[in-house]
Design a protein around this motif. Structure first.
Motif, PDB file in Angstrom:
ATOM      1  N   THR A   1     -19.721   3.132  -5.487  1.00 46.41           N
ATOM      2  CA  THR A   1     -18.514   2.593  -4.860  1.00 46.41           C
ATOM      3  C   THR A   1     -17.384   3.601  -4.898  1.00 46.41           C
ATOM      4  O   THR A   1     -17.026   4.103  -5.945  1.00 46.41           O
ATOM      5  N   ALA A   2     -16.898   3.830  -3.745  1.00 45.82           N
ATOM      6  CA  ALA A   2     -15.656   4.570  -3.688  1.00 45.82           C
ATOM      7  C   ALA A   2     -14.643   3.620  -3.060  1.00 45.82           C
ATOM      8  O   ALA A   2     -14.926   3.025  -2.026  1.00 45.82           O
ATOM      9  N   SER A   3     -13.546   3.488  -3.710  1.00 46.85           N
ATOM     10  CA  SER A   3     -12.558   2.585  -3.127  1.00 46.85           C
ATOM     11  C   SER A   3     -12.034   3.183  -1.837  1.00 46.85           C
ATOM     12  O   SER A   3     -11.914   4.388  -1.688  1.00 46.85           O
ATOM     13  N   GLN A   4     -11.750   2.314  -0.905  1.00 50.60           N
ATOM     14  CA  GLN A   4     -11.189   2.827   0.337  1.00 50.60           C
ATOM     15  C   GLN A   4      -9.690   3.037   0.232  1.00 50.60           C
ATOM     16  O   GLN A   4      -9.071   3.560   1.130  1.00 50.60           O
ATOM     17  N   LEU A   5      -9.146   2.561  -0.866  1.00 51.90           N
ATOM     18  CA  LEU A   5      -7.733   2.818  -1.084  1.00 51.90           C
ATOM     19  C   LEU A   5      -7.609   3.964  -2.076  1.00 51.90           C
ATOM     20  O   LEU A   5      -8.379   4.044  -3.029  1.00 51.90           O
ATOM     21  N   CYS A   6      -6.645   4.814  -1.825  1.00 46.26           N
ATOM     22  CA  CYS A   6      -6.478   5.923  -2.756  1.00 46.26           C
ATOM     23  C   CYS A   6      -5.803   5.432  -4.029  1.00 46.26           C
ATOM     24  O   CYS A   6      -6.325   5.553  -5.115  1.00 46.26           O
ATOM     25  N   GLY A   7      -4.618   4.830  -3.859  1.00 54.59           N
ATOM     26  CA  GLY A   7      -3.969   4.214  -5.004  1.00 54.59           C
ATOM     27  C   GLY A   7      -3.501   5.168  -6.089  1.00 54.59           C
ATOM     28  O   GLY A   7      -3.223   4.761  -7.205  1.00 54.59           O
TER      29      GLY A   7
ATOM     30  N   THR B   1       8.506   3.694   3.516  1.00 55.30           N
ATOM     31  CA  THR B   1       7.974   3.538   2.168  1.00 55.30           C
ATOM     32  C   THR B   1       6.471   3.787   2.130  1.00 55.30           C
ATOM     33  O   THR B   1       5.880   3.825   1.061  1.00 55.30           O
ATOM     34  N   CYS B   2       5.850   3.896   3.298  1.00 56.53           N
ATOM     35  CA  CYS B   2       4.429   4.200   3.323  1.00 56.53           C
ATOM     36  C   CYS B   2       4.253   5.700   3.133  1.00 56.53           C
ATOM     37  O   CYS B   2       4.670   6.486   3.976  1.00 56.53           O
ATOM     38  N   VAL B   3       3.643   6.060   2.031  1.00 57.17           N
ATOM     39  CA  VAL B   3       3.540   7.477   1.715  1.00 57.17           C
ATOM     40  C   VAL B   3       2.115   7.865   1.348  1.00 57.17           C
ATOM     41  O   VAL B   3       1.299   7.012   1.007  1.00 57.17           O
ATOM     42  N   LEU B   4       1.847   9.137   1.441  1.00 57.07           N
ATOM     43  CA  LEU B   4       0.537   9.660   1.062  1.00 57.07           C
ATOM     44  C   LEU B   4       0.713  10.662  -0.067  1.00 57.07           C
ATOM     45  O   LEU B   4       1.758  11.315  -0.169  1.00 57.07           O
TER      46      LEU B   4
ATOM     47  N   PHE C   1       6.266  -6.308  -0.556  1.00 51.46           N
ATOM     48  CA  PHE C   1       7.109  -6.821   0.528  1.00 51.46           C
ATOM     49  C   PHE C   1       6.962  -6.020   1.813  1.00 51.46           C
ATOM     50  O   PHE C   1       7.246  -6.512   2.887  1.00 51.46           O
ATOM     51  N   THR C   2       6.564  -4.777   1.671  1.00 53.05           N
ATOM     52  CA  THR C   2       6.468  -3.971   2.891  1.00 53.05           C
ATOM     53  C   THR C   2       5.145  -4.156   3.620  1.00 53.05           C
ATOM     54  O   THR C   2       4.948  -3.605   4.681  1.00 53.05           O
ATOM     55  N   VAL C   3       4.239  -4.924   3.032  1.00 51.44           N
ATOM     56  CA  VAL C   3       2.994  -5.209   3.745  1.00 51.44           C
ATOM     57  C   VAL C   3       3.274  -6.372   4.692  1.00 51.44           C
ATOM     58  O   VAL C   3       3.538  -7.479   4.232  1.00 51.44           O
ATOM     59  N   PRO C   4       3.253  -6.132   5.994  1.00 49.27           N
ATOM     60  CA  PRO C   4       3.722  -7.163   6.929  1.00 49.27           C
ATOM     61  C   PRO C   4       3.057  -8.530   6.740  1.00 49.27           C
ATOM     62  O   PRO C   4       3.761  -9.549   6.644  1.00 49.27           O
ATOM     63  N   THR C   5       1.746  -8.564   6.634  1.00 50.99           N
ATOM     64  CA  THR C   5       1.103  -9.878   6.514  1.00 50.99           C
ATOM     65  C   THR C   5       1.509 -10.552   5.216  1.00 50.99           C
ATOM     66  O   THR C   5       1.729 -11.762   5.174  1.00 50.99           O
ATOM     67  N   LEU C   6       1.610  -9.733   4.184  1.00 47.76           N
ATOM     68  CA  LEU C   6       1.968 -10.300   2.894  1.00 47.76           C
ATOM     69  C   LEU C   6       3.396 -10.830   2.930  1.00 47.76           C
ATOM     70  O   LEU C   6       3.677 -11.922   2.421  1.00 47.76           O
ATOM     71  N   ALA C   7       4.271 -10.076   3.559  1.00 45.85           N
ATOM     72  CA  ALA C   7       5.660 -10.502   3.658  1.00 45.85           C
ATOM     73  C   ALA C   7       5.742 -11.836   4.400  1.00 45.85           C
ATOM     74  O   ALA C   7       6.431 -12.774   3.972  1.00 45.85           O
ATOM     75  N   ARG C   8       5.014 -11.936   5.492  1.00 46.07           N
ATOM     76  CA  ARG C   8       5.026 -13.179   6.261  1.00 46.07           C
ATOM     77  C   ARG C   8       4.498 -14.336   5.433  1.00 46.07           C
ATOM     78  O   ARG C   8       5.063 -15.416   5.408  1.00 46.07           O
ATOM     79  N   HIS C   9       3.432 -14.040   4.745  1.00 46.93           N
ATOM     80  CA  HIS C   9       2.835 -15.051   3.890  1.00 46.93           C
ATOM     81  C   HIS C   9       3.838 -15.527   2.844  1.00 46.93           C
ATOM     82  O   HIS C   9       3.982 -16.722   2.585  1.00 46.93           O
ATOM     83  N   LEU C  10       4.542 -14.578   2.252  1.00 50.17           N
ATOM     84  CA  LEU C  10       5.500 -14.931   1.209  1.00 50.17           C
ATOM     85  C   LEU C  10       6.668 -15.734   1.770  1.00 50.17           C
ATOM     86  O   LEU C  10       7.205 -16.603   1.090  1.00 50.17           O
ATOM     87  N   ILE C  11       7.044 -15.445   3.009  1.00 49.99           N
ATOM     88  CA  ILE C  11       8.126 -16.227   3.611  1.00 49.99           C
ATOM     89  C   ILE C  11       7.654 -17.658   3.828  1.00 49.99           C
ATOM     90  O   ILE C  11       8.335 -18.628   3.480  1.00 49.99           O
ATOM     91  N   GLU C  12       6.452 -17.763   4.364  1.00 49.04           N
ATOM     92  CA  GLU C  12       5.956 -19.103   4.676  1.00 49.04           C
ATOM     93  C   GLU C  12       5.687 -19.912   3.408  1.00 49.04           C
ATOM     94  O   GLU C  12       6.030 -21.086   3.319  1.00 49.04           O
TER      95      GLU C  12
ATOM     96  N   PHE D   1       2.793   4.388  -5.321  1.00 51.80           N
ATOM     97  CA  PHE D   1       1.444   4.892  -5.215  1.00 51.80           C
ATOM     98  C   PHE D   1       1.040   5.172  -3.788  1.00 51.80           C
ATOM     99  O   PHE D   1       1.675   4.735  -2.841  1.00 51.80           O
ATOM    100  N   CYS D   2      -0.043   5.945  -3.651  1.00 49.71           N
ATOM    101  CA  CYS D   2      -0.465   6.455  -2.350  1.00 49.71           C
ATOM    102  C   CYS D   2      -1.003   5.318  -1.494  1.00 49.71           C
ATOM    103  O   CYS D   2      -1.802   4.503  -1.946  1.00 49.71           O
ATOM    104  N   ASP D   3      -0.561   5.256  -0.246  1.00 44.87           N
ATOM    105  CA  ASP D   3      -0.957   4.175   0.644  1.00 44.87           C
ATOM    106  C   ASP D   3      -2.159   4.521   1.506  1.00 44.87           C
ATOM    107  O   ASP D   3      -2.442   3.817   2.472  1.00 44.87           O
ATOM    108  N   CYS D   4      -2.823   5.602   1.190  1.00 46.96           N
ATOM    109  CA  CYS D   4      -3.979   5.971   1.991  1.00 46.96           C
ATOM    110  C   CYS D   4      -5.001   4.845   1.935  1.00 46.96           C
ATOM    111  O   CYS D   4      -5.346   4.356   0.859  1.00 46.96           O
ATOM    112  N   GLY D   5      -5.462   4.438   3.099  1.00 44.36           N
ATOM    113  CA  GLY D   5      -6.465   3.378   3.138  1.00 44.36           C
ATOM    114  C   GLY D   5      -5.882   2.011   3.436  1.00 44.36           C
ATOM    115  O   GLY D   5      -6.608   1.078   3.780  1.00 44.36           O
ATOM    116  N   ASP D   6      -4.570   1.864   3.335  1.00 43.78           N
ATOM    117  CA  ASP D   6      -3.953   0.572   3.623  1.00 43.78           C
ATOM    118  C   ASP D   6      -3.736   0.461   5.138  1.00 43.78           C
ATOM    119  O   ASP D   6      -2.835   1.082   5.686  1.00 43.78           O
TER     120      ASP D   6
END
Ligand SMILES: [Zn+2]
Ligand SMILES: [Zn+2]
Ligand SMILES: [Zn+2]
Ligand SMILES: [Zn+2]
Ligand SMILES: [Zn+2]
Ligand SMILES: [Zn+2]
Ligand SMILES: [Zn+2]
Length: 1683
Positions: A40-46, A66-69, A363-374, A94-99
């Protein structure tokens, strides 16, 4: 790592973790983990960033900044070729590669992209089996529980008995001190010293550890002792600052358990990276609430406790969260839900290590932000938190007031505001009902914050007295700045659909109404010109006013937006017409604008600077979008909805100008008149903006790009600007983008930068017509600058200035105005108040007339706007449809007086006023416009528009003729003015000529140097050279140029001829040690020259003494007076730091201010004539061999004489030298002459300068009697010539004639000085040195310590020998020197001998690698070289390889000898001043070499034999004995690869992961760890930073570094001095980026790097530093020493 810690670590791994892992996997953990790792290699760098690490963001693809590599991912991603930005992380992200949600494109780098083949395999065998899963659940559950129990620990809690180390409770306790944000380093050290009686060092050690780890046990022992220590520390720390330090007494067992708990955390962290199953199980366990317990789940507990944890623990826990929750989207969501519940805990820690900093990750993850608002209504949660944090700042009216605010507290507020921004940053594309409801809920609570801000921090005009203390204003403005983009984003969100927009409008309106219901009543009625207005009796100048009106401004924006979408028509459904009170809405913004006007009129002078700053920010680019701009829009709304007359009356009343317009203003008081006029001006200006500024989406059909373009055009109308300057003047959106890149190429062209300065954008010609002189974002200065520039530009291009009115108004109508305001805007003119102003003013006092003329232009402008508007509408539509009826209304005055004067008549009247002469054109133009509109109206009612415009044209022709006459008159005046100017210019240039005449010398030198063509000289007699006048050496030497030298002293301006017997003239000079020519960077330099013998320069030229001059001449006496004056001056001002070090003789040249530390005396050249016949005669028998014999004889003669006195003189081997005693005097027979006599001051200066060279060059205390003084003189002479030769070659300039004036005069003086210096030292000493020098060349002279031929630099030997040779002529009783003929032969033969020696050096050390593809040249020279080589081979008994072809050897000789020959040419030129021939090519030079090769070889073969034998003895470590050109290190093209390099940099002295400041030495390429205590070094009892100690060895104290993280070059010199210099990296806009603030990609500018290289090679670094320090005095505070 500490060996002890390493050992412990090993034990822990063996005894605990290994077994735990066995238990977990049921198998050998090493095998299992390896299997997991491969599958397993994670697809996120993190990758978690450390502070100081470089991060990259893509401006094209990132969802938000805020999205950085990380560096690795970036280098392997597609974004490498996009418009990226570089930043330095503050740590924690942390690195957003893979997000996939973070990137519009290229979310994965090639490293993290799943290999297509591996993707299918992934699911097969990587998973844990059932059994392992069960085990994992068990293990994680208890490990987590243990960690939670141990980290969440209160001081008094007791340890469970089973966890104790022994049955009985032991009595070992620790007193633990915690880090906090309130106490400084020094406080803690002080408290520790006092409380525990610690040594300073120990206290420092503790404090550093506390700062790093967050806590530290400072004492161990019995409970009582620890308790006592705790109280002591608290008491002492309370004394130094308000709060006590946080100290706890913990049981030893507890401490150990806590430590172990954290170790478990790191272990988990490691496991997480292996498998997603493990991660998921871990997350499940963390989120699992204990059944039947009130307690929240473990992860929540940790979050809640986070603020109380110490740094070290928090770091580990946060990393664990990153590596588990944040890598699994589903669990990240769950974590976010928990987080939002728990986030808003008060936390005063640095944000980078606080759990609150995690918000950005979610908060900067759009779907997550929407979810948190709802689901969690996160907007409301955040805003409620804001209100919770801020209540202490609420005053009695429930408004904020930040007087006496605390920076710390507000940081937290900003952070919360930032969270709000993150949530809002991506606008939803799909709106669910729930989202809508929750968003409105959030908006409502946000309005509650705005309500508290509406009208906050009111101010009242101060009358009589100044305010005593400026109130705090920064906090409120700072919050406003932070909120700006949030407000804009809320407005965007609201505008997503009509329903939402209108509901928001209604909510906002309600809030405003609630704020506005005050006690004032509508009881004042005002009258003017028959119009009346009911209004409140409010006065800005007397009642409180606030510039903070976020509610009004939000409403203005919502209004415009609903106009744009058309939703406006439905407004009535939401707000009834009774509720909607436009006057009230306009009221507050209007007050704010009036305040600005009154401040401009200096009515608020007594309110101090605080108000000025607020008004500044109100209109500044950082705030204006949500302040000033919106206020103008609100006024426009008012103008469109209100009755025009009422609107104008309201404005007049608020500006407090009613009385002025009723002509009842007092006219005596000049101040009041002035004040009133400023107010009128400001009001007219605002009226123009209200009518004319329509560049707002919703008002006109414009897009954001159009607006940006217009802003840029207006900025560039002021002057051409750099990219960064434009960017700074444009508002940034929430992503910190200005949008300028997209449009700038449409309006401007880019001009590349030169070697200095930066690239600029210039406005395109076709865009000039867009210029509006009444642009509302211009400040007053910008306004006048822009107008000036535009006038100038039009004049330059010979264009007619045109009607200035048109500059201002044309562009208003550029786009068809949207019918938002139903364009009633202009109709208010029917009230004719402006016209009234026209009437009343000319009749008032003369004093007013002056101001009136000043305003009339603006009034006319408003008129023209009305007319143009109407004209345009008429041209577009038939008359009956045009409701805009300016013409008719303007031609009547006042509604009641139907027959009153109309504007047309007024204008005619104005034309008659002499003071308005300059406005005549404008008035005519307006009249013409009236006519045009009138015709348009008439024509449309009769026929078509087309004919109307035809007649208009005809009319124009009529007007033309009158205008022509006026133009002719103007032209005549202009011509007269031009003639006058010309006359003045002529006078000026006459003055200038005069000046040159009086300061002739400065100019003459320059011209003389320019006049000389590329030229060079012949060194010796040769059949090829026929032109005898150009020969410098030997009997055929040409005449020297002995021009009479007359110099002007720059201090007293008196002229003086340079003569031996007159008072000395000196040049200001700087002597410095230099490594610019070193051939061996690795060599360790001797820091002090106490024991150094400088006679022989080693061939690697590792360190020399350079003498440079700025070429400015003074009398020695004048200079001494000047220097004494500076000394006196500095003594009087004891505490003012000097840039220069007086103790070491430093001063600034009085003329050019370059740094100098001594002076060179100017010694006149002694002309020497040669009698050619005598010379021929001597030539008959004085061959080279004979000459050598004679010299040997002379030397041995001296030895014989001295032998009687001293025993230890060098032995001489009489080998072929004949009878030495008989030869002793023969040298004199070729001619002697008496030595020159110098004046006393010249002698003094000779000694002074020689001593300085000695002191600086050797770094020793001055000692006039030291025997090394003459040596240093010869050395600096030789070294400086070598530097100059090197530089000329580097710059590809001819040897002669291309030197800068300062170099030329400096070198001339230096060489003449070096020749004369001999006379101030004992001749026996000079002779001793000479003998030692000659011993290298004449092996028969046996002198102790003589180095081998290969170990000396031959040019230094040449200079030394030539300069010291006359000492051989000295006799005990008479001071003699060689005659011209003798000198000529001496020079010639010395040159032959030394050149031969150099050739031998070169041949002996030439490398044997020759590439066969080189051209094989079968010349005579090649043969000569070959045969020479054969001889050498024999002499060295075969040690020397001879398998090299002759042509190759010849090539080596050619390359090797060239620098030497060029140096020699310079040296003899400046020594003898025989003018060089016009062309000396390299070919001729080398032919000379061949000559020497062939001719001298046979004469010298004996000597060469000896040289070779000698050389064999030291054959070891031989490198090429000829010079390479030095260059600064090669830098990469792309700056990010340097950053890459820096990220891999590890400090050589410490192993922690603290951020370092890597710097690169540009001389040698070493990477150093600067500004850090770890790499400081103790040199001669002084603490020096890494750069400084490196500079001592690398550049002899002078060095050049590149600070990589800062992208800045540092120049330093001698421990205490330095300066910053722009790095040679430019972005695509031709700008440097010091501090990487802008973060644009940077590329190497070869031109700039070259400039740095020259700075180094010209020895101008010191000068640059001095200059920079003089201009930027601020750097005095910088401690260069510790760099
Ligand atoms: Zn990465
Ligand atoms: Zn990656
Ligand atoms: Zn990209
Ligand atoms: Zn003088
Ligand atoms: Zn100067
Ligand atoms: Zn270096
Ligand atoms: Zn270090």
């Amino acid at each position: 790592m500490d060996p002890l810690v390493e050992k412990q670590e090993e034990i822990a791994q063996m005894t605990i973790f290994y077994h735990l892992e066995w238990y977990l996997f049921g198998d050998d953990p090493d095998i299992c983990l390896e299997k997991l790792r491969q599958s397993t290699a994670s697809q996120l760098c993190g990758k978690v960033f450390k502070g100081g690490e470089t991060t990259y963001s893509c401006r094209d693809c990132a969802i938000d900044p805020t999205c950085v590599l990380c560096m690795d991912c970036f280098q392997n991603s597609i974004h490498k070729n996009h418009r990226y930005k570089m930043h330095t992380s503050t740590g924690g992200g942390f690195c957003d590669c893979g997000d996939t949600e973070a990137w519009k494109a290229g979310p994965l780098c090639t490293n993290h992209e799943p290999a297509t083949a591996g993707a299918t395999k992934e699911n097969s065998d990587c998973h844990l089996n059932e059994e392992q899963m069960v085990q994992a659940r068990k293990v994680f559950h208890s490990v987590i529980k243990y960690i939670v129990d141990m980290t969440i620990w209160e001081e008094e809690k007791d340890l469970l008995p089973e966890l104790m180390t022994s049955r009985e409770k032991t009595d070992n306790f620790y007193c633990v001190l915690f880090n906090d944000e309130h106490h400084s380093y020094d406080h803690v050290i002080y408290s520790l010293q006092r409380a525990l009686g610690l040594e300073l060092g120990e206290a420092q050690l503790h404090t550093t550890a506390i700062d790093k780890e967050g806590r530290r046990a400072v004492k161990s022992g019995l409970y009582a002792a620890c308790q006592e220590a705790k109280e002591e520390i608290k008491r002492h720390s309370e004394n130094v600052s308000q709060r006590p330090l946080h100290v706890e007494v913990l049981h030893a067992d507890v401490m150990s358990h806590q430590k172990f708990a954290l170790r478990l955390g790191s272990w988990l962290n490691k496991l997480m990276s292996y498998s997603c199953d493990l991660r998921q199980i871990f997350c499940q366990m963390c989120l699992k609430e204990e059944t039947g317990s009130e307690k929240p789940c473990p992860i929540s507990m940790l979050m809640l406790w986070d603020a109380k944890l110490y740094k070290g623990a928090r770091k580990i826990l946060h990393e664990l969260i990153f590596s588990s929750f944040f890598l699994e989207m589903e669990y990240k969501k769950m974590f976010a839900m928990e987080f939002v519940k728990k986030e808003y805990i008060s936390d005063d820690h640095e944000r980078s290590v606080s759990v609150t900093a995690l918000s950005v990750q979610m908060f900067t993850v759009p779907t997550l932000a929407r979810h948190l608002i709802e689901e969690q209504n996160v907007i409301a949660v955040i805003t409620e938190t804001l209100l919770e944090v801020l209540p202490e700042y609420l005053d009695k009216n429930e408004k904020f007031n930040f007087q006496g605010y605390s920076q710390e507290k507000l940081k937290r507020v900003y952070a919360v505001i930032c969270d709000l921004k993150y949530v809002l940053i991506s606008k939803p594309t799909v709106w669910t009902q729930r989202l809508r409801v929750q968003f409105l809920e959030g908006f409502r609570s946000f309005l509650r914050i705005l309500t508290c801000m509406q009208g906050m921090e009111e101010i009242k005009r101060q009358i009589g007295q100044h305010i005593e203390v400026d109130p705090d204003w920064e906090a409120a403005i700072a919050i406003q700045m932070q909120l700006k983009n949030i407000l804009l984003m809320f407005q965007e969100w609201c505008a997503c659909d009509e329903e939402l927009l209108l509901t928001a409008y209604k909510e906002c309106h309600t809030c405003i109404m609630r704020c506005s219901t005050s006690s004032y009543s509508w009881d004042k009625t005002i009258h003017l010109c028959g119009h009346t207005l009911e209004s409140r009796p409010y006065r800005v100048s007397a009642d409180p006013v606030s510039i903070h009106l976020p509610l009004s401004r939000t409403l203005a924006c919502l209004h415009v937006r609903s106009s744009k979408t058309g939703a406006m028509s439905r407004l009535q459904e939401f707000i009834s017409s009774e509720e909607f009170q436009v006057e009230l809405l306009v009221e507050y913004p209007l007050r704010c604008l009036v305040l600005v006007a009154q401040v401009a009129a200096e009515m608020w002078r007594r309110n101090g600077l605080s108000l000025i700053s607020q008004v500044f920010y109100y209109q500044d680019v950082k705030c204006r979008e949500e302040m000033y701009d919106k206020d103008i829009i609100m006024l426009q709304i008012g103008a469109s909805l209100m009755d025009p007359n009422c609107f104008l009356l309201l404005i007049l009343q608020r500006y407090e100008l009613l009385d002025a317009f009723k002509k009842i203003m007092p006219t005596r008081n000049q101040d009041l008149i002035k004040q009133c006029n400023t107010l009128v001006e400001e009001m007219l200006q605002v009226l123009i903006y209200v009518v004319g500024e329509r560049y707002v989406p919703g008002v006109s059909y414009v897009t954001k790009d159009d607006i940006t373009m217009r802003e840029i055009i207006h900025l560039l109308c002021i002057e051409p600007m750099a990219h960064s300057a434009i960017a700074k003047s444009l508002p940034e959106n929430e992503n910190n983008e200005t949008g300028m890149e997209k449009v700038i190429h449409k309006v401007a062209t880019f001009k590349k930068p030169g070697v200095s300065g930066h690239g600029v954008y210039e406005l395109k010609d076709e865009c000039m017509k867009e210029f509006n002189m009444f642009f509302y974002h211009y400040t007053k200065t910008q306004h006048s600058k822009a107008e000036h520039t535009q006038k100038k530009r039009r004049k330059q291009e010979n264009r007619d200035e045109g009607n200035r009115l048109e500059w201002g108004s044309k562009q208003v109508f550029w786009r068809t105005p949207n019918n938002v305001y139903k364009m009633k805007l202009i109709c208010w003119l029917e009230g004719s108040v402006v016209a009234l102003y026209l009437v009343c003013s000319p009749t008032t006092a003369d004093a007013l007339l002056k101001y009136y003329c000043f305003h009339i232009f603006k009034v006319l402008h408003i008129l023209s706007l009305g007319l143009l508007e109407e004209k345009q509408q008429l041209e577009k539509a038939p008359e009956e449809e045009v409701t805009f009826d300016f013409y008719h209304k303007a031609s009547r005055m006042g509604s009641s007086a139907l027959n009153a004067v109309n504007i047309l008549m007024l204008l005619e009247k104005l034309k008659g006023i002499p003071q308005l002469e300059s406005q005549k054109d404008t008035i005519n133009w307006i009249l013409q416009m009236f006519d045009t509109v009138k015709r348009l109206r008439e024509k449309t009612s009769l026929s078509t528009v087309a004919t109307a415009s035809g007649s208009e044209a005809k009319k124009d022709v009529g007007m033309q003729s009158t205008q022509d006459k006026e133009k002719a008159e103007r032209k005549r005046k202009a011509e007269a003015a031009r003639l006058h100017r010309q006359k003045i210019m002529a006078q000026m240039s006459a003055l200038q000529r005069n000046f040159i005449e009086t300061n002739k010398l400065l100019y003459e030198n320059t011209q003389e140097m320019q006049g000389k063509e590329d030229s060079i000289m012949e060194e010796e007699s040769t059949p090829l050279a026929i032109d005898y006048s150009k020969i410098a050496l030997g009997p055929k030497k040409g005449l020297c140029v002995t021009e009479k030298e007359v110099l002007t002293c720059i201090l007293c301006q008196e002229e003086q001829e340079v003569r031996l017997e007159s008072a000395a003239m000196v040049l200001s000079t700087c002597v410095q040690k230099s490594t610019a020519l070193t051939q061996n960077r690795a060599k360790t330099l001797e820091l002090s020259g106490d024991k150094l013998d400088p006679l022989f320069m080693e061939p690697d030229l590792s360190c020399g003494t350079h003498t440079g001059s700025c070429g400015h001449v003074m009398h020695a006496a004048c200079w001494q007076k000047y220097f004494e004056a500076i000394q006196l001056n500095s003594r009087q001002r004891l505490h003012v730091e000097q840039i220069f070090d007086l103790e070491n003789g430093e001063y600034l040249c009085p003329l050019c201010k370059s740094l100098c530390n001594t002076v060179i005396p100017v010694i006149p050249l002694q002309s020497q004539k040669i009698n050619r016949e005598d010379a021929e005669a001597v030539a008959q028998f004085l061959s080279l061999g004979r000459w050598m014999q004679i010299v040997m004889g002379r030397i041995s003669g001296y030895h014989m004489k001295n032998f009687k006195e001293k025993q230890n003189t060098p032995a001489l081997v009489g080998n072929g030298t004949g009878d030495s005693s008989s030869e002793f005097h023969s040298i004199l027979s070729f001619g002697v002459q008496p030595s020159a006599k110098y004046s006393n001051t010249i002698k003094e200066m000779l000694v002074l300068f020689a001593t300085t060279i000695y002191r600086v060059g050797l770094k020793v205390a001055p000692n006039e009697a030291d025997p090394r003084i003459p040596l240093m003189t010869w050395n600096t002479c030789a070294f400086t010539i070598q530097c100059i030769e090197n530089l000329l070659d580097d710059e590809r300039k001819p040897l002669f004639g291309s030197l800068q004036n300062r170099q030329h005069s400096g070198l001339k003086a230096l060489v003449q000085f070096a020749a004369a210096q001999r006379t101030t030292s004992p001749q026996s000493l000079i002779r001793k040195h000479l003998v030692r020098l000659l011993a290298v060349l004449l092996p028969n002279l046996r002198v102790e310590d003589t180095p081998s031929l290969l170990d000396v630099d031959m040019f230094h030997v040449l200079v030394g020998a030539v300069l010291s040779f006359p000492s051989l002529y000295w006799e005990d009783t008479v001071d003699l020197q060689p005659s011209s003929i003798s000198s000529a032969y001496n020079h010639l033969y010395l040159f032959h001998l030394i050149t031969m020696a150099h050739i031998t050096q070169i041949i002996l050390t030439s490398t044997t690698e020759c590439s066969p593809d080189q051209v094989q040249d079968d010349s005579e020279e090649a043969h000569a070289a070959d045969s020479f080589c054969k001889e050498v081979y024999q002499y060295t008994s075969g040690c020397f390889s001879r398998d090299v072809p002759g042509w190759y050897l010849w090539d080596c000789v050619k390359r090797g000898i060239t620098p030497y020959l060029r140096c020699a040419a310079l040296f003899f030129y400046y020594l003898l001043r025989v003018s060089p021939p016009e062309d000396l090519q390299l070919g001729k030079l080398t032919r000379r070499v061949t000559f020497i090769l062939t001719c001298c070889f046979f004469l010298l073969n004996n000597t060469i034999l000896l040289w070779c034998k000698q050389a064999v003895l030291c054959w070891v470590s031989i490198s090429q004995r000829y010079r390479k050109r030095n260059n600064l290190i090669v830098l990469p093209e792309d700056y990010s690869s340097l950053l890459n390099q820096a990220s891999q940099f590890r400090c050589p002295r410490s192993s922690d992961d603290e951020p370092k400041n890597p710097v690169l030495c540009l001389f040698c390429g070493s990477m150093l760890c600067s500004e850090n205590t770890c790499c400081q070094e103790l040199v001669n009892g002084e603490e020096l930073g890494a750069c400084n100690s490196h500079a001592l060895y690398c550049g002899a104290g002078v060095c050049m570094f590149l600070k990589i993280r800062d992208c800045r070059v540092i120049l330093i010199e001698g421990k205490t001095r330095g300066c910053f210099y722009p790095a040679p990296y430019l972005d695509e806009y031709g700008e440097t980026d010091p501090g990487l603030k802008r973060g644009n990609p940077l590329h190497l500018s070869h031109e700039r790097y070259r400039k740095l290289h020259l700075l180094w090679q010209q020895h101008c670094i010191i000068e640059e530093i001095a200059r920079s320090q003089e201009t930027n005095q601020i750097f005095f505070g910088f401690n260069w020493q510790l760099l």
